[in-house]
Design an enzyme around this catalytic site. Structure first.
Site, mmCIF file in Angstrom:
data_model
loop_
_atom_site.group_PDB
_atom_site.id
_atom_site.type_symbol
_atom_site.label_atom_id
_atom_site.label_comp_id
_atom_site.label_asym_id
_atom_site.label_seq_id
_atom_site.Cartn_x
_atom_site.Cartn_y
_atom_site.Cartn_z
ATOM 1 N N CYS A 34 -1.382 -3.005 3.606
ATOM 2 C CA CYS A 34 -1.833 -2.253 2.379
ATOM 3 C C CYS A 34 -1.219 -0.820 2.253
ATOM 4 O O CYS A 34 -1.466 -0.483 0.998
ATOM 5 C CB CYS A 34 -3.224 -2.401 1.921
ATOM 6 S SG CYS A 34 -4.297 -1.641 3.291
ATOM 7 N N ASP A 36 -3.178 1.629 3.576
ATOM 8 C CA ASP A 36 -3.982 2.549 3.818
ATOM 9 C C ASP A 36 -4.176 2.900 5.074
ATOM 10 O O ASP A 36 -3.577 2.429 5.945
ATOM 11 C CB ASP A 36 -5.529 1.678 3.384
ATOM 12 C CG ASP A 36 -5.725 1.056 2.170
ATOM 13 O OD1 ASP A 36 -4.997 1.762 1.180
ATOM 14 O OD2 ASP A 36 -6.243 0.202 2.035
ATOM 15 N N CYS A 64 -9.245 1.295 1.208
ATOM 16 C CA CYS A 64 -10.125 0.444 0.398
ATOM 17 C C CYS A 64 -11.611 0.672 0.517
ATOM 18 O O CYS A 64 -11.994 1.271 1.668
ATOM 19 C CB CYS A 64 -9.928 -1.004 0.393
ATOM 20 S SG CYS A 64 -10.401 -1.656 1.844
ATOM 21 N N CYS A 108 -9.194 -4.874 6.916
ATOM 22 C CA CYS A 108 -9.699 -3.375 6.784
ATOM 23 C C CYS A 108 -10.648 -3.060 7.969
ATOM 24 O O CYS A 108 -10.544 -1.723 8.286
ATOM 25 C CB CYS A 108 -10.659 -3.582 5.285
ATOM 26 S SG CYS A 108 -9.885 -4.233 3.935
HETATM 27 FE FE1 FES Z 1 -6.143 -2.505 3.314
HETATM 28 FE FE2 FES Z 1 -8.843 -2.576 3.043
HETATM 29 S S1 FES Z 1 -7.239 -3.361 1.671
HETATM 30 S S2 FES Z 1 -7.600 -1.276 4.388
#
Ligand code: FES
Length: 150
Positions: A34, A36, A64, A108
């Protein structure tokens, strides 16, 4: 309380959010799923048995809500643990207080586990007393373009 409700509650009052000045170790992890990113700072102390244990930890996240909730819980859970004890904790262990995560949210928790392991294995450890770059700083490109976070 459902997992979603626990995440909402953790997000409303995140623990140990922000960079730590004078940290002994810092680790960063990014999720290829993602994009992140999460950075964790750790300060050690000696416990009553003379063991080196985690005194406190903090985090910054461009992630997130689930990653923030897990990091909030994890930075509390690892206090008082030796590096070896903390290294043995999986993403599932770190997110356990939130209840079972849905499959698309398991990474995550693994993001938090990755930042913790990166910090504890000594990579990117700052000099004693030095302040590690913030996550925003580390995302600044080397070229002429500057990203500004508001
Ligand atoms: Fe990627 Fe939560 S959606 S860390």
């Amino acid at each position: 309380m459902t997992t979603d409700e626990k995440i909402d509650e953790a997000i409303r009052n995140p623990q140990n959010l922000g960079e730590m000045t004078g940290a002994d170790a810092v680790g960063t992890a990014g999720s290829g799923d993602c994009g992140d990113m999460l950075r964790m700072w750790i300060k050690f102390r000696e416990d009553e048995k003379g063991r080196r244990v985690i005194d406190k930890a903090s985090f910054q996240s461009f992630g997130c809500q689930t990653a923030i909730a897990v990091a909030s819980m994890a930075t509390e859970m690892i206090k008082g643990k030796t590096p070896q004890e903390a290294l043995s904790m999986s993403g599932g262990d770190l997110s356990a207080p939130l209840g079972p995560l849905p499959p698309m949210k398991i990474h995550c928790a693994q993001l938090v586990e990755g930042a913790l392991k990166n910090a504890l294995t000594g990579e990117a450890t700052p000099a004693p007393g030095a302040s590690a770059p913030t996550l925003a700083d580390s995302l600044q490109p080397k070229g002429a373009v500057k990203i500004t976070f508001r």
